[in-house]
Design a protein around this motif. Structure first.
Motif, mmCIF file in Angstrom:
data_model
loop_
_atom_site.group_PDB
_atom_site.id
_atom_site.type_symbol
_atom_site.label_atom_id
_atom_site.label_comp_id
_atom_site.label_asym_id
_atom_site.label_seq_id
_atom_site.Cartn_x
_atom_site.Cartn_y
_atom_site.Cartn_z
ATOM 1 N N GLY A 185 -1.569 4.315 6.250
ATOM 2 C CA GLY A 185 -0.291 4.500 6.919
ATOM 3 C C GLY A 185 0.782 4.974 5.948
ATOM 4 N N ALA A 186 0.797 4.393 4.734
ATOM 5 C CA ALA A 186 1.799 4.785 3.737
ATOM 6 C C ALA A 186 1.628 6.243 3.333
ATOM 7 C CB ALA A 186 1.697 3.881 2.520
ATOM 8 N N VAL A 187 0.375 6.706 3.233
ATOM 9 C CA VAL A 187 0.125 8.108 2.896
ATOM 10 C C VAL A 187 0.720 9.019 3.961
ATOM 11 C CG1 VAL A 187 -1.677 9.871 2.676
ATOM 12 C CG2 VAL A 187 -1.915 7.683 1.452
ATOM 13 N N GLN A 188 0.470 8.703 5.228
ATOM 14 C CA GLN A 188 0.993 9.541 6.312
ATOM 15 C C GLN A 188 2.522 9.467 6.379
ATOM 16 O OE1 GLN A 188 -0.758 11.676 7.791
ATOM 17 N NE2 GLN A 188 -2.802 10.950 7.209
ATOM 18 N N GLN A 189 3.058 8.290 6.140
ATOM 19 C CA GLN A 189 4.515 8.148 6.164
ATOM 20 C C GLN A 189 5.146 8.967 5.035
ATOM 21 O OE1 GLN A 189 5.856 4.105 5.795
ATOM 22 N NE2 GLN A 189 7.971 4.580 6.364
ATOM 23 N N ALA A 190 4.514 8.974 3.843
ATOM 24 C CA ALA A 190 5.043 9.754 2.722
ATOM 25 C C ALA A 190 4.996 11.251 3.015
ATOM 26 C CB ALA A 190 4.245 9.443 1.451
ATOM 27 N N ARG A 191 4.106 11.646 3.921
ATOM 28 C CA ARG A 191 4.036 13.066 4.324
ATOM 29 C C ARG A 191 4.953 13.376 5.508
ATOM 30 N NH1 ARG A 191 -2.573 13.023 4.111
ATOM 31 N NH2 ARG A 191 -2.842 13.725 1.946
ATOM 32 N N ASP A 192 5.807 12.412 5.844
ATOM 33 C CA ASP A 192 6.712 12.559 6.997
ATOM 34 C C ASP A 192 5.934 12.708 8.294
ATOM 35 O OD1 ASP A 192 9.045 12.356 5.485
ATOM 36 O OD2 ASP A 192 8.987 14.481 4.979
ATOM 37 N N ARG A 193 4.834 11.977 8.407
ATOM 38 C CA ARG A 193 4.031 12.003 9.624
ATOM 39 C C ARG A 193 3.946 10.588 10.197
ATOM 40 N NH1 ARG A 193 -1.144 15.293 7.122
ATOM 41 N NH2 ARG A 193 -0.060 17.246 6.576
ATOM 42 N N CYS A 194 5.075 10.065 10.606
ATOM 43 C CA CYS A 194 5.072 8.682 11.096
ATOM 44 C C CYS A 194 4.238 8.515 12.366
ATOM 45 C CB CYS A 194 6.510 8.207 11.322
ATOM 46 S SG CYS A 194 7.149 7.252 9.921
ATOM 47 N N SER A 195 4.137 9.557 13.160
ATOM 48 C CA SER A 195 3.307 9.442 14.369
ATOM 49 C C SER A 195 1.857 9.154 13.989
ATOM 50 C CB SER A 195 3.397 10.746 15.181
ATOM 51 O OG SER A 195 4.703 10.923 15.678
ATOM 52 N N ALA A 196 1.402 9.773 12.903
ATOM 53 C CA ALA A 196 0.032 9.518 12.439
ATOM 54 C C ALA A 196 -0.073 8.182 11.715
ATOM 55 C CB ALA A 196 -0.427 10.659 11.528
ATOM 56 N N ALA A 197 1.041 7.725 11.132
ATOM 57 C CA ALA A 197 1.000 6.464 10.372
ATOM 58 C C ALA A 197 0.974 5.248 11.284
ATOM 59 C CB ALA A 197 2.208 6.388 9.432
ATOM 60 N N ILE A 198 1.631 5.346 12.467
ATOM 61 C CA ILE A 198 1.786 4.165 13.331
ATOM 62 C C ILE A 198 0.462 3.513 13.712
ATOM 63 C CG2 ILE A 198 2.501 3.479 15.667
ATOM 64 C CD1 ILE A 198 4.973 5.298 15.264
ATOM 65 N N PRO A 199 -0.585 4.262 14.130
ATOM 66 C CA PRO A 199 -1.851 3.579 14.458
ATOM 67 C C PRO A 199 -2.422 2.794 13.283
ATOM 68 C CG PRO A 199 -1.847 5.835 15.281
ATOM 69 C CD PRO A 199 -0.639 5.706 14.417
ATOM 70 N N HIS A 200 -2.284 3.333 12.070
ATOM 71 C CA HIS A 200 -2.765 2.597 10.892
ATOM 72 C C HIS A 200 -1.972 1.311 10.696
ATOM 73 C CE1 HIS A 200 -5.526 5.678 9.535
ATOM 74 N NE2 HIS A 200 -4.579 6.594 9.561
ATOM 75 N N TYR A 201 -0.633 1.404 10.818
ATOM 76 C CA TYR A 201 0.194 0.221 10.643
ATOM 77 C C TYR A 201 -0.061 -0.810 11.741
ATOM 78 C CZ TYR A 201 3.049 2.355 6.935
ATOM 79 O OH TYR A 201 3.490 2.896 5.747
ATOM 80 N N GLU A 202 -0.322 -0.359 12.943
ATOM 81 C CA GLU A 202 -0.623 -1.302 14.031
ATOM 82 C C GLU A 202 -1.916 -2.051 13.757
ATOM 83 O OE1 GLU A 202 1.527 0.799 17.916
ATOM 84 O OE2 GLU A 202 -0.514 1.394 17.365
ATOM 85 N N ARG A 203 -2.929 -1.324 13.300
ATOM 86 C CA ARG A 203 -4.199 -1.990 12.972
ATOM 87 C C ARG A 203 -4.013 -2.953 11.793
ATOM 88 N NH1 ARG A 203 -6.438 3.118 14.580
ATOM 89 N NH2 ARG A 203 -6.310 3.972 12.467
ATOM 90 N N ALA A 204 -3.227 -2.531 10.794
ATOM 91 C CA ALA A 204 -2.979 -3.388 9.638
ATOM 92 C C ALA A 204 -2.311 -4.698 10.059
ATOM 93 C CB ALA A 204 -2.110 -2.656 8.614
ATOM 94 N N LEU A 205 -1.338 -4.618 10.961
ATOM 95 C CA LEU A 205 -0.644 -5.818 11.423
ATOM 96 C C LEU A 205 -1.581 -6.735 12.199
ATOM 97 C CD1 LEU A 205 1.880 -7.517 11.904
ATOM 98 C CD2 LEU A 205 2.431 -6.025 13.852
ATOM 99 N N ALA A 206 -2.360 -6.151 13.100
ATOM 100 C CA ALA A 206 -3.281 -6.969 13.898
ATOM 101 C C ALA A 206 -4.284 -7.696 13.002
ATOM 102 C CB ALA A 206 -4.008 -6.077 14.904
ATOM 103 N N LEU A 207 -4.785 -7.019 11.988
ATOM 104 C CA LEU A 207 -5.751 -7.630 11.073
ATOM 105 C C LEU A 207 -5.088 -8.726 10.232
ATOM 106 C CD1 LEU A 207 -7.512 -4.338 9.999
ATOM 107 C CD2 LEU A 207 -8.685 -6.291 11.048
#
Length: 931
Positions: A802-824
């Motif tokens: 998620g951090a990689v995608q966010q650093a590329r200004d792609r928060c839409s792509a980062a959100i699914p990663h962050y959601e999975r990270a939170l659930a885990l």
């Protein structure tokens, strides 16, 4: 050609000029020129000038002091030899002393080139044996080559002999141990070719090591047709020969008479392992009698005596068997020597043991314990009245050879270090067992109980060998630790009960389970556990029952079956207490405490430790293990300063124990590593890293550089280096750890995935987003292939992606990663501060894409989590900043300004680029919202 003249401290000296003569002129011209140059100083100076044209200059030894060679600092010049110069250095990375040897670019009289020397040095570096000086690595600096070797704080054999008067048994033991190192070289296919007292180093603890493989050659390789000019060294003060000539076998000197109808053998033709055996025999004779076995004041005169087999009469009275053994090693005909060096060493070892047994009986006779016929009996018969010979039927040369073959077959890349380590440790164990068995003979009424205990321990060694016979790579990796975990024969001194034949079957089953557990085969051990428990329930003997229950509890602890492990440890403690087996009682209670720690019940574990301390106060043997287990519990409770204090106490006790028993060094390394991690936890990074490097040095010496334990310590060290901003060192150590883990167990392992995650984090810190993504994805794939449920690691990897995608200004792509990270993170019930980070990462990206309602919820959850964690205000600044932006977009500017100012106040005194950048953003926002 003599070398008695002084050697000038110039970059190109007269000795190298002599080497030039030896390398450029052929026989017989070379000998004639050498004789002349010996007497002509002007010629030597002329040749020194000539050599400058024909070779690459090397640095003067003094010029290197204070400089760097790779990661090594040169501290001092130690000496100069035929093959090169030796310096004392320091490994700046591992903070340990080393010896640095610079090879001369040319060596007089040798047939090979510098490259050939380097290849042979690399072969010597593969030797890992407790009686061989370790070669750590080879460093090339320009045209020069340096060997980095283990630093030995001690003396040569010759200096050691002169420190005080030593008995023949002490001398034989030391030289015999050095011979084991030489035999290991032979087993690895190497001839030393320069074995002598100066090349045996004895450290302060009395352990000898064979040094200087500068002249080593593969067995069977062709050798030069002449001797080194340096070999003709003559000590001016005494007129006695020293150095290589005095230790050359007759077949190498060209002095042997020709066979009937034949011609004399050329010099240097017959190099094989028997020439090293001859040098060993010369060294042993010289050490025993303080004189060389052959007369002669010149090389030729001495070689003539050698060729005639005219051995001097020794100055010391030694047993006849020892004199015969040495003389056989000095036989003129190689075929009449011992078949190989190992056979000779085994013969010496047997002779010493026989002598000691006789001395024991003689002392007993002197005090009236035995009659005269009892004294004479062992001289007439080879019987072993105390049974100390029984261990030889379990651990012998045949068993060692079979073990080596099996280990080499299943783990060829890393078996050598393990074989050397366990051979030394088992030899130490068997020596202790023999001593205790002989001592038990004189124990009076306690004899039966002590003998029964020792027989039971011998059964444990037999069971361990049975597991090793079917070893896989994992068993090889656990082998050294398995030897360390064998019960100490000294424990039998306090044995109080004998074992009846009715319990023999239970003890055999227990020994098998223990051996499997020590070898890391806990799954197989679990299969046998029900049978052992059933037998334990049927026996009426409390001691064997306690041992059986404890064995099963240890296996269950390894399998993380915490409840069962605790129940069986409690049952073992109860049986041990009723049997008055205090050692077993303490061991069982500490297993119970470890099971509680594994179950995250550290407070309860401290209560068990208190109970052990109470028993110790009334006389139960106190162990450093109590300190380490208590420290582990305190560390889990977050009472890190207290944990550090207990780790230090346990380490101090272990250091004393390890000085007497090498098997305790692995426990010492483990405790030092735990201390290092604890120091890092309280931000004492430099101290923690130093302790981890100390643990690493012990583990590399015991396990070899490719062992998974070494990899784990490297990983822990890299974690601290990363926290300290030492990114390059951290990356290098993470990479090395990963290579070890992958080589041992393959790519699909938890340790490989964990290390890839750490490397991904470093790549992200460097701004290499592509590499960070590749590593995190590779780690996730490896973790999936393991089949393990590791929500914490998976959460971390999803956060990285998620951090990689966010650093590329792609928060839409980062959100699914962050959601999975939170659930885990929530499923794993991670600490509140970790959950807060997962919430705030998600909130930031949700806010970025305009999903403000969801972002508000996530930011508020982050603040709630930080409240539960009692976090300081700086930790909450990110959530306040996100909420400030949401309020501003919703039109509530006063609320936005209040939150932004709250965040600014929290960050006011913090230094570092992230905080500066965050304050700049808040400052700009406040200015805009205030207008």
């Amino acid at each position: 050609m003599g070398i008695g003249m002084p050697v000038p401290s110039a970059c190109i000296d007269e000795q190298r000029a002599q080497a030039f003569v030896g390398a450029t002129l052929a026989e017989p011209a070379r000998l004639e020129v050498e004789d002349h140059v010996d007497e002509c100083a002007s010629c030597r100076q002329l040749l020194a000038a000539m050599i400058r044209v024909h070779s690459t200059p090397s640095h003067d030894a003094g010029c290197l002091v204070g400089g760097r060679i790779g990661r090594y600092q040169v501290r001092a010049v130690i000496g100069r030899g035929a093959m090169g110069e030796v310096f004392r250095g320091e490994d700046l990375e591992l903070a340990r002393p080393v010896a640095l040897k610079r090879l001369h670019s040319q060596v007089a009289g040798t047939a090979g080139s510098r490259g050939h020397l380097i290849r042979e040095a690399r072969a010597a570096a593969q030797l890992q044996h407790p009686n061989v000086v370790a070669v750590h690595e080879i460093v090339d600096v320009g045209a020069e080559t340096f060997l980095v070797m283990e630093w030995i704080e001690g003396a040569t054999l010759r200096a050691w002999l002169r420190q005080r008067t030593r008995g023949w048994q002490e001398i034989v033991q030391v030289v015999l141990a050095a011979g084991r190192g030489l035999a290991a070289a032979h087993a690895a296919g190497l001839l030393h070719r320069d074995f002598k007292p100066e090349n045996i180093l004895i450290d302060k603890e009395g352990r000898p090591r064979v040094a200087d493989f500068g002249l080593a050659r593969p067995i069977g390789a062709p050798t030069s047709t002449g001797l080194l000019p340096q070999a003709h060294a003559l000590t001016a003060a005494t007129g006695a020969l020293s150095g290589t000539p005095a230790y050359l076998a007759p077949e190498l000197t060209g002095m042997l008479p020709p066979p009937a109808g034949g011609i004399a053998a050329p010099v240097g033709r017959a190099h094989d392992a028997r020439t090293d055996q001859y040098a060993f025999a010369v060294t042993l004779y010289e050490a025993l009698h303080d004189s060389h076995p052959f007369a002669g004041t010149t090389p030729e005169g001495m070689w003539s005596e050698m060729a005639g087999g005219r051995i001097r009469r020794g100055s010391r009275r030694i047993p006849a068997w020892l004199d015969r053994a040495v003389r056989r090693g000095l036989a003129v005909d190689p075929a009449r020597r011992w078949p190989d060096l190992t056979t000779m060493l085994d013969g010496l070892d047997r002779g010493i043991r026989r002598t000691r047994r006789r001395l024991t009986l003689m002392v007993a006779a002197a005090i009236g314990a035995v009659i005269v016929m009892g004294l004479l009996a062992p001289l007439a018969q080879p019987e072993e009245p105390c049974g100390d010979h029984l261990v030889d039927s379990v651990w012998n040369a045949e068993a060692q050879a079979a073990l080596a073959r099996r280990f080499e077959a299943v783990a060829p890349e890393r078996s050598a270090a393990t074989i050397a380590s366990i051979t030394s440790l088992v030899a130490h164990w068997t020596d202790a067992w023999r001593l205790q068995r002989r001592s038990a003979c004189l124990a009076g009424p306690a004899r039966a109980a002590r003998v029964s205990c020792l027989d039971r321990q011998l059964g444990e060694l037999r069971a361990q060998l049975a597991v090793w016979e079917k070893a896989d790579a994992s068993v090889v990796d656990h082998a050294t630790a398995a030897v360390v975990a064998l019960p100490s024969p000294a424990e039998c001194v306090d044995a109080r009960a004998t074992t009846s034949p009715a319990s023999a079957s239970l003890l055999a089953s227990t020994a098998r389970v223990d051996a499997l557990q020590r070898s890391g085969r806990w799954e197989e051990a679990m299969v046998h556990a029900p049978e052992v428990l059933a037998q334990a329930e049927r026996t009426t003997e409390l001691g064997p029952r306690a041992q059986a229950m404890l064995a099963v509890a240890r296996v269950e602890l390894d399998a993380h079956a915490r409840t069962a492990a605790r129940e069986h440890a409690i049952a073992a403690a109860r049986a041990a207490s009723n049997a008055r087996e205090d050692d077993l009682l303490a061991a069982a209670l500490l297993v119970e405490a470890a099971a509680l720690i594994d179950d995250h019940r550290a407070a309860d574990a401290l209560g068990v430790c208190d109970a052990v301390e109470a028993f110790a106060a009334r006389g139960l043997p106190r162990s450093e293990r109590i300190e380490i287990v208590r420290a582990d519990a305190l560390f889990q409770l977050g009472r890190t300063d207290e944990a550090i204090a207990h780790y230090r106490r346990g380490i101090a006790q272990l250091e004393v124990a390890a000085a007497r028993d090498p098997a305790r060094r692995l426990g010492l390394a483990s405790a030092i590593g735990a201390l290092g991690s604890a120091l890092g936890k309280v931000d004492r990074i430099a101290e923690g890293a130093a302790e981890l490097r100390r643990a690493l040095e012990i583990e590399e010496a015991a396990f070899g550089p490719q062992h998974p334990e070494v990899g784990r310590t490297l990983h822990d060290l890299a974690v601290l280096e990363r926290r300290n901003g030492e990114i390059e060192d951290a990356e290098r150590h993470f990479e090395r750890a990963r290579a070890i883990f992958a080589a041992v167990d393959g790519e699909a392992t938890l340790e490989v995935a964990t290390t890839d995650s750490a490397l991904a984090d470093l790549a992200w810190m460097r701004g290499d987003l592509d590499r960070a993504q590749r590593l995190a994805e590779r780690a996730l794939e490896a973790l999936a292939r393991t089949g393990l449920d590791e929500p914490v690691l998976r959460s971390q990897l999803e956060s990285q992606l998620g951090a990689v995608q966010q650093a590329r200004d792609r928060c839409s792509a980062a959100i699914p990663h962050y959601e999975r990270a939170l659930a885990l993170s929530l499923r794993a019930a991670e600490p509140p501060d970790q959950q807060a980070l997962a919430y705030v990462n998600l909130a930031a990206c949700l806010s970025e894409v305009g999903r403000d309602a969801e972002a508000r919820t996530a930011a508020e959850q982050a603040l709630a989590a930080w409240t539960r964690a009692n976090a300081e205000p700086p930790e909450r600044a990110a959530a306040w900043t996100i909420l400030a932006g949401i309020e501003a977009r919703g039109g509530d500017r006063p609320r936005a300004v209040a939150l932004a100012r709250q965040a600014m106040a929290a960050l006011a005194d913090l230094e570092g680029e992230p905080y500066v950048a965050m304050r700049a953003v808040l400052h700009d926002q406040l200015e805009g919202w205030s207008r």
